[in-house]
Write a protein that holds these residues in place. Structure first.
Motif, short mmCIF file in Angstrom:
data_model
loop_
_atom_site.label_atom_id
_atom_site.label_comp_id
_atom_site.label_asym_id
_atom_site.label_seq_id
_atom_site.Cartn_x
_atom_site.Cartn_y
_atom_site.Cartn_z
N THR A 163 23.69 -52.54 30.09
CA THR A 163 24.99 -53.20 30.00
C THR A 163 26.09 -52.46 30.75
OG1 THR A 163 25.22 -52.11 27.84
CG2 THR A 163 24.51 -54.40 27.85
N GLY A 164 25.87 -51.18 31.10
CA GLY A 164 26.86 -50.46 31.91
C GLY A 164 26.81 -50.84 33.38
N ILE A 165 25.77 -51.57 33.76
CA ILE A 165 25.61 -51.99 35.15
C ILE A 165 26.23 -53.37 35.30
CG2 ILE A 165 23.93 -52.57 36.94
CD1 ILE A 165 22.06 -50.51 35.64
N LYS A 166 27.13 -53.51 36.24
CA LYS A 166 27.92 -54.73 36.41
C LYS A 166 27.03 -55.97 36.50
CE LYS A 166 31.52 -56.73 39.36
NZ LYS A 166 32.34 -56.50 40.59
N GLY A 167 27.29 -56.93 35.61
CA GLY A 167 26.57 -58.20 35.64
C GLY A 167 25.33 -58.25 34.79
N CYS A 168 24.81 -57.10 34.38
CA CYS A 168 23.60 -57.08 33.56
C CYS A 168 23.94 -57.49 32.13
CB CYS A 168 22.96 -55.69 33.56
SG CYS A 168 22.17 -55.26 35.14
N PRO A 169 23.19 -58.41 31.56
CA PRO A 169 23.52 -58.92 30.23
C PRO A 169 23.05 -58.00 29.11
CG PRO A 169 21.53 -59.97 31.01
CD PRO A 169 22.00 -59.08 32.13
N LYS A 170 23.59 -58.22 27.94
CA LYS A 170 23.07 -57.56 26.74
C LYS A 170 21.80 -58.28 26.35
CE LYS A 170 24.38 -56.02 22.10
NZ LYS A 170 25.44 -56.02 21.06
N GLN A 171 20.67 -57.64 26.54
CA GLN A 171 19.37 -58.30 26.39
C GLN A 171 18.46 -57.45 25.54
OE1 GLN A 171 16.06 -58.20 27.53
NE2 GLN A 171 15.58 -60.37 27.54
N ALA A 172 17.80 -58.08 24.59
CA ALA A 172 17.02 -57.34 23.58
C ALA A 172 15.95 -56.45 24.21
CB ALA A 172 16.39 -58.31 22.60
N ASP A 173 15.38 -56.88 25.32
CA ASP A 173 14.31 -56.11 25.97
C ASP A 173 14.82 -55.26 27.12
OD1 ASP A 173 12.16 -57.15 24.34
OD2 ASP A 173 12.48 -59.05 25.37
N GLY A 174 16.15 -55.17 27.26
CA GLY A 174 16.72 -54.30 28.29
C GLY A 174 16.57 -54.80 29.71
N MET A 175 16.36 -56.10 29.88
CA MET A 175 16.11 -56.64 31.22
C MET A 175 17.41 -57.09 31.90
SD MET A 175 12.50 -58.73 30.85
CE MET A 175 13.17 -59.98 29.76
N CYS A 176 17.38 -57.05 33.23
CA CYS A 176 18.49 -57.52 34.06
C CYS A 176 17.89 -58.17 35.30
CB CYS A 176 19.37 -56.33 34.46
SG CYS A 176 20.77 -56.77 35.54
N PRO A 177 18.44 -59.29 35.77
CA PRO A 177 17.94 -59.88 37.01
C PRO A 177 17.98 -58.88 38.16
CG PRO A 177 19.42 -61.41 35.91
CD PRO A 177 19.52 -60.11 35.17
N VAL A 178 16.91 -58.80 38.93
CA VAL A 178 16.82 -57.82 40.00
C VAL A 178 17.97 -57.97 40.99
CG1 VAL A 178 15.44 -57.01 41.95
CG2 VAL A 178 14.32 -57.60 39.80
N ASP A 179 18.30 -59.20 41.38
CA ASP A 179 19.38 -59.42 42.34
C ASP A 179 20.71 -58.89 41.80
OD1 ASP A 179 17.62 -60.56 44.09
OD2 ASP A 179 18.19 -62.64 43.63
N THR A 180 20.96 -59.11 40.51
CA THR A 180 22.19 -58.62 39.88
C THR A 180 22.22 -57.10 39.88
OG1 THR A 180 22.30 -60.57 38.45
CG2 THR A 180 23.55 -58.63 37.75
N PHE A 181 21.10 -56.50 39.54
CA PHE A 181 20.98 -55.04 39.50
C PHE A 181 21.23 -54.45 40.89
CE2 PHE A 181 18.47 -51.17 39.96
CZ PHE A 181 18.79 -50.44 38.82
N VAL A 182 20.60 -55.01 41.90
CA VAL A 182 20.73 -54.48 43.27
C VAL A 182 22.17 -54.63 43.76
CG1 VAL A 182 20.11 -54.91 45.68
CG2 VAL A 182 18.33 -54.82 43.93
N LYS A 183 22.79 -55.77 43.50
CA LYS A 183 24.17 -55.98 43.92
C LYS A 183 25.10 -54.95 43.29
CE LYS A 183 27.92 -59.40 43.91
NZ LYS A 183 28.35 -60.76 43.46
N ALA A 184 24.90 -54.68 42.01
CA ALA A 184 25.73 -53.69 41.32
C ALA A 184 25.54 -52.30 41.88
CB ALA A 184 25.42 -53.71 39.83
N GLN A 185 24.29 -51.93 42.20
CA GLN A 185 24.03 -50.61 42.75
C GLN A 185 24.63 -50.46 44.15
OE1 GLN A 185 22.96 -48.15 40.87
NE2 GLN A 185 22.79 -49.68 39.22
N LYS A 186 24.58 -51.50 44.93
CA LYS A 186 25.19 -51.46 46.26
C LYS A 186 26.70 -51.24 46.15
CE LYS A 186 21.85 -54.19 48.94
NZ LYS A 186 21.65 -55.45 49.72
N GLU A 187 27.32 -51.89 45.16
CA GLU A 187 28.76 -51.71 44.95
C GLU A 187 29.08 -50.27 44.54
OE1 GLU A 187 30.33 -54.60 42.26
OE2 GLU A 187 29.76 -56.31 43.51
#
Length: 225
Positions: free
Chosen positions: A168-192
């Motif tokens: 959840t500290g990564i921009k756009g990643c949701p609060k998800q019970a299994d700790g998952m985040c869409p790969v595209d969202t994760f990559v975009k946040a890391q690039k930023e």
């Protein structure tokens, strides 16, 4: 001697050095390591140290070579498809425990900094940053790519020492019970985050940290001019 206790126990299974100290002294030693590594390798001022590896992670996730080698990346190795292939289903890197803390900070896994900067005046209870849990002997961090019928897009999650960590500290990643985040969202946040990090200034800039608690950070960036 306290370090000897840990090293000898790992080497031969026990250590007589361990018996020399009280539980209170071990708690103090534990917190001394937390202080040292918070301010030297993690959220207290060391985000840039994980910068190069995050670049390599993004390259692997996007199957794209690193465009600019302006940090700790090695162009000789990273630009060579033999030493740094970008089409593998499994990657294994070996490193030091402190580098895991560099990476956790650079990723902005802010749940580990949620209780704020570590004070030097006392040992806080229930602190979110504990080196004994994040970087013990044999520490490991896994990045898992998943496809599930319950979610439409490829997902990524991070496992630290067999425990799922919230993203959840990564921009756009949701609060998800299994700790998952869409790969595209994760990559975009890391690039930023990479764009926000000034390698030259953070590593070589003429900056100093004020004494005491006049300045603090929980994102690992040094004082700005």
């Amino acid at each position: 001697m306290q370090q000897m206790c840990a090293h000898e126990t790992v080497a031969i299974g026990y250590s007589k050095f361990c018996e020399l100290f009280t539980e209170e002294e071990w708690e103090g030693f534990n917190y001394a390591l937390d202080l040292s590594l918070w301010y030297g390798s993690a959220f207290g001022c060391a985000r840039v140290q994980g910068y190069g590896w995050i670049k390599e992670l993004v390259a692997r996730l996007t199957h794209t070579s690193i465009a600019e080698h302006n940090s700790s990346t090695n162009s000789t190795l990273d630009d060579n498809p033999t030493t740094s292939p970008l089409n593998q289903s499994l990657y294994v890197d070996a490193t030091h425990d402190v580098v895991i803390l560099n990476i956790i900070t650079a990723l902005n896994l802010s749940n580990f900094a949620a209780s704020g900067p570590l004070p030097y005046t006392h040992i806080p209870a229930n602190r979110s940053f504990q080196v004994s849990k994040l970087a013990p002997f044999g520490t490991n961090i896994q990045f898992q790519l998943l496809e599930c019928t319950s979610v439409p897009d490829p997902q990524i999650r991070i496992i630290i020492n067999d425990g799922v960590t919230p993203l959840t500290g990564i921009k756009g990643c949701p609060k998800q019970a299994d700790g998952m985040c869409p790969v595209d969202t994760f990559v975009k946040a890391q690039k930023e985050l990479l764009l926000e990090t000034d390698w030259e200034y953070d590593c070589f800039g003429n900056w100093t940290v004020p004494k005491g608690d006049a300045w603090n950070t929980t994102i690992g960036s040094p004082p700005k001019p």
